[in-house]
Each structure stands twice: as structure tokens, then as C-alpha cells.
Write a protein that holds these residues in place. Structure first.
Motif, PDB file in Angstrom:
ATOM      1  N   PRO A   1       4.318   0.771  -7.501  1.00 62.81           N
ATOM      2  CA  PRO A   1       3.098   0.613  -8.312  1.00 62.81           C
ATOM      3  C   PRO A   1       3.340   0.135  -9.739  1.00 62.81           C
ATOM      4  O   PRO A   1       2.686  -0.804 -10.203  1.00 62.81           O
ATOM      5  CB  PRO A   1       2.482   2.021  -8.296  1.00 62.81           C
ATOM      6  CG  PRO A   1       3.022   2.655  -7.060  1.00 62.81           C
ATOM      7  CD  PRO A   1       4.409   2.109  -6.898  1.00 62.81           C
ATOM      8  N   GLU A   2       4.254   0.784 -10.442  1.00 65.70           N
ATOM      9  CA  GLU A   2       4.512   0.412 -11.828  1.00 65.70           C
ATOM     10  C   GLU A   2       5.108  -0.987 -11.917  1.00 65.70           C
ATOM     11  O   GLU A   2       4.761  -1.773 -12.805  1.00 65.70           O
ATOM     12  CB  GLU A   2       5.447   1.444 -12.465  1.00 65.70           C
ATOM     13  CG  GLU A   2       5.434   1.438 -13.974  1.00 65.70           C
ATOM     14  CD  GLU A   2       6.146   2.639 -14.567  1.00 65.70           C
ATOM     15  OE1 GLU A   2       6.406   2.616 -15.783  1.00 65.70           O
ATOM     16  OE2 GLU A   2       6.439   3.596 -13.825  1.00 65.70           O
TER      17      GLU A   2
ATOM     18  N   MET B   1       4.566  -3.421  -9.805  1.00 63.39           N
ATOM     19  CA  MET B   1       3.500  -4.382  -9.532  1.00 63.39           C
ATOM     20  C   MET B   1       2.685  -4.660 -10.792  1.00 63.39           C
ATOM     21  O   MET B   1       2.330  -5.812 -11.075  1.00 63.39           O
ATOM     22  CB  MET B   1       2.597  -3.869  -8.410  1.00 63.39           C
ATOM     23  CG  MET B   1       3.238  -3.925  -7.042  1.00 63.39           C
ATOM     24  SD  MET B   1       2.060  -3.672  -5.683  1.00 63.39           S
ATOM     25  CE  MET B   1       1.695  -1.933  -5.898  1.00 63.39           C
ATOM     26  N   TYR B   2       2.408  -3.614 -11.552  1.00 64.71           N
ATOM     27  CA  TYR B   2       1.640  -3.781 -12.786  1.00 64.71           C
ATOM     28  C   TYR B   2       2.405  -4.643 -13.792  1.00 64.71           C
ATOM     29  O   TYR B   2       1.864  -5.636 -14.316  1.00 64.71           O
ATOM     30  CB  TYR B   2       1.306  -2.424 -13.399  1.00 64.71           C
ATOM     31  CG  TYR B   2       0.682  -2.518 -14.762  1.00 64.71           C
ATOM     32  CD1 TYR B   2      -0.640  -2.939 -14.906  1.00 64.71           C
ATOM     33  CD2 TYR B   2       1.406  -2.199 -15.906  1.00 64.71           C
ATOM     34  CE1 TYR B   2      -1.220  -3.048 -16.159  1.00 64.71           C
ATOM     35  CE2 TYR B   2       0.821  -2.288 -17.160  1.00 64.71           C
ATOM     36  CZ  TYR B   2      -0.488  -2.718 -17.289  1.00 64.71           C
ATOM     37  OH  TYR B   2      -1.051  -2.822 -18.534  1.00 64.71           O
TER      38      TYR B   2
ATOM     39  N   ALA C   1      -2.893   0.138 -14.704  1.00 63.10           N
ATOM     40  CA  ALA C   1      -3.538  -0.952 -13.970  1.00 63.10           C
ATOM     41  C   ALA C   1      -5.048  -0.762 -13.972  1.00 63.10           C
ATOM     42  O   ALA C   1      -5.817  -1.715 -14.164  1.00 63.10           O
ATOM     43  CB  ALA C   1      -3.006  -1.009 -12.537  1.00 63.10           C
TER      44      ALA C   1
ATOM     45  N   ALA D   1      -1.573  -2.403  -7.770  1.00 62.76           N
ATOM     46  CA  ALA D   1      -1.014  -1.306  -8.575  1.00 62.76           C
ATOM     47  C   ALA D   1      -2.090  -0.259  -8.834  1.00 62.76           C
ATOM     48  O   ALA D   1      -1.837   0.953  -8.766  1.00 62.76           O
ATOM     49  CB  ALA D   1      -0.468  -1.844  -9.891  1.00 62.76           C
TER      50      ALA D   1
ATOM     51  N   ALA E   1       8.258  -5.052  -7.180  1.00 64.67           N
ATOM     52  CA  ALA E   1       6.827  -5.335  -7.035  1.00 64.67           C
ATOM     53  C   ALA E   1       6.507  -5.814  -5.628  1.00 64.67           C
ATOM     54  O   ALA E   1       5.520  -5.383  -5.014  1.00 64.67           O
ATOM     55  CB  ALA E   1       6.387  -6.372  -8.063  1.00 64.67           C
TER      56      ALA E   1
END
Length: 201
Positions: free
Chosen positions: A151-152, A154-155, A185, A177, A146
Motif C-alpha cells: 500500500p505505501e 503504491m502511494y 492516499a 493504495a 508497488a
């Protein structure tokens, strides 16, 4: 593959194949294969799997692909490490070996490969690839991925922060994200956040 001339030849090979100039594509790819470029060897294996009357050429280039990929990995190419890890995890073109897969995933992740970092987090979360379910290891690699803007990751890291009631931090990760196009997100923001809460931090 950082060499600009190799990238140019690879693009020419792909363009030739897309234009049904198969022999021309093979010519370009063999130039790269002679330089031990693993991607070229893999593409040759795929081409010969549909173009050749025998399986010899396909097997030959698949073997060259693995050899070249190992050479790239030994040279510190983290993309090659990640590719090898996936091949060993699933037994694709090599004998399945989850211990080797673990080793290559860890090397790639430790050296900054963000997809490997997230993948390793998921392996620990679900206990895949003969790894034990380990929430601490999951949280560790998820946060690293993250922080490196996967992206994934971070979510899901944002969701973990919400569970810890660290809402402001969570919003930042979920917002970014979404900015990187991760659809869950966007869905979360639309359902749970007011317009004032989705201003960039």
C-alpha cells in the motif's frame, strides 16, 4: 510457519497466555520450540523476561530464537530473512551488522517479500543501513513493491508518476493504495481528485 498443526498449537499458546494460563502457554510453546519454530522461541524469551527470577531463561530462549530464525532463513523462509535483516540493522538480540542486514534485506526482497522491497527502497532513498543514497535503486525497488501491491509503495510510486506527468497511471496506484487503507492516499484523493477521477481503472 505453514504447518497447520504448528499454527494450531501457536494459537492455543497465545490464547492460554491471554487467559493467564502461563504454564500451559509455556508447555505449548516448548513443543514448537523443539521443532525449531523461531516464533515460539521468541515468545518464550519474552515470557521469561517477565516471569523468571533470573535472566538465564530469557537469554537462553533469545539465543534459541536467533538460531531457529537462521535455520528458517537458510531453508528459504523470506519472513525469517526479513526478520533477521531488521535484527542486524538495529542490533536487536544480535551484534549490529549493517552489511548482514543489507544482504538479508536483498535476499528477502529478491525472493518476493513486499515489505522488504519497500524497506529496501526507503534505505536507498534516505541512505540508511550504510547504503548510499541512490535514486535509481529507490525507484527500482519502489516500483517492484508497488507492483506487488504494497500500500505505501503504491502511494509513493503514484507520487513519482505524478512528478513524471504520468497522471492516469498515478491515479491507479493511489486509488489502490487507498483501497488497501493507506491514509495518505485517502487524504490525497480527497484533496486533489474529483469524483470522476477516482473511479477504479
Amino acid at each position: 510457519m505453514k504447518n497447520s498443526w504448528k499454527n494450531k498449537i501457536l494459537k492455543n499458546a497465545i490464547l492460554a497466555y491471554e487467559n493467564n494460563e502461563v504454564e500451559k502457554a509455556i508447555h505449548f510453546l516448548k513443543i514448537l520450540a523443539n521443532e525449531s519454530v523461531s516464533t515460539a522461541c521468541r515468545l518464550l524469551g519474552l515470557i521469561y523476561s517477565v516471569q523468571s527470577d533470573t535472566i538465564y531463561d530469557e537469554k537462553y530462549w533469545n539465543t534459541r530464537f536467533i538460531t531457529s530464525l537462521k535455520k528458517e532463513a537458510q531453508g528459504g523462509d523470506i519472513d525469517a530473512l526479513f526478520k533477521l535483516a531488521n535484527l542486524y540493522q538495529h542490533g536487536d538480540l544480535v551484534t549490529q551488522n549493517e552489511k548482514k542486514a543489507q544482504c538479508f534485506f536483498l535476499k528477502a526482497a529478491t525472493n518476493g517479500h513486499t515489505i522488504a522491497q519497500f524497506h529496501l527502497a526507503m534505505l536507498y532513498k534516505h541512505g540508511f543501513c550504510s547504503l548510499p543514497i541512490n535514486d535509481n535503486a529507490y525507484q527500482y525497488w519502489l516500483k517492484i513493491a508497488a507492483d506487488n501491491a504494497h500500500p505505501e509503495a503504491m502511494y509513493y510510486h503514484g507520487l513519482e508518476l505524478i512528478r513524471q506527468k504520468r497522471y492516469s497511471e498515478a491515479e491507479v496506484f493511489i486509488y489502490h493504495a487507498n483501497q488497501k487503507g493507506f491514509w495518505l492516499a485517502e487524504d490525497y484523493i480527497n484533496k486533489f481528485l474529483t469524483p470522476s477521477q477516482i473511479i477504479p481503472h
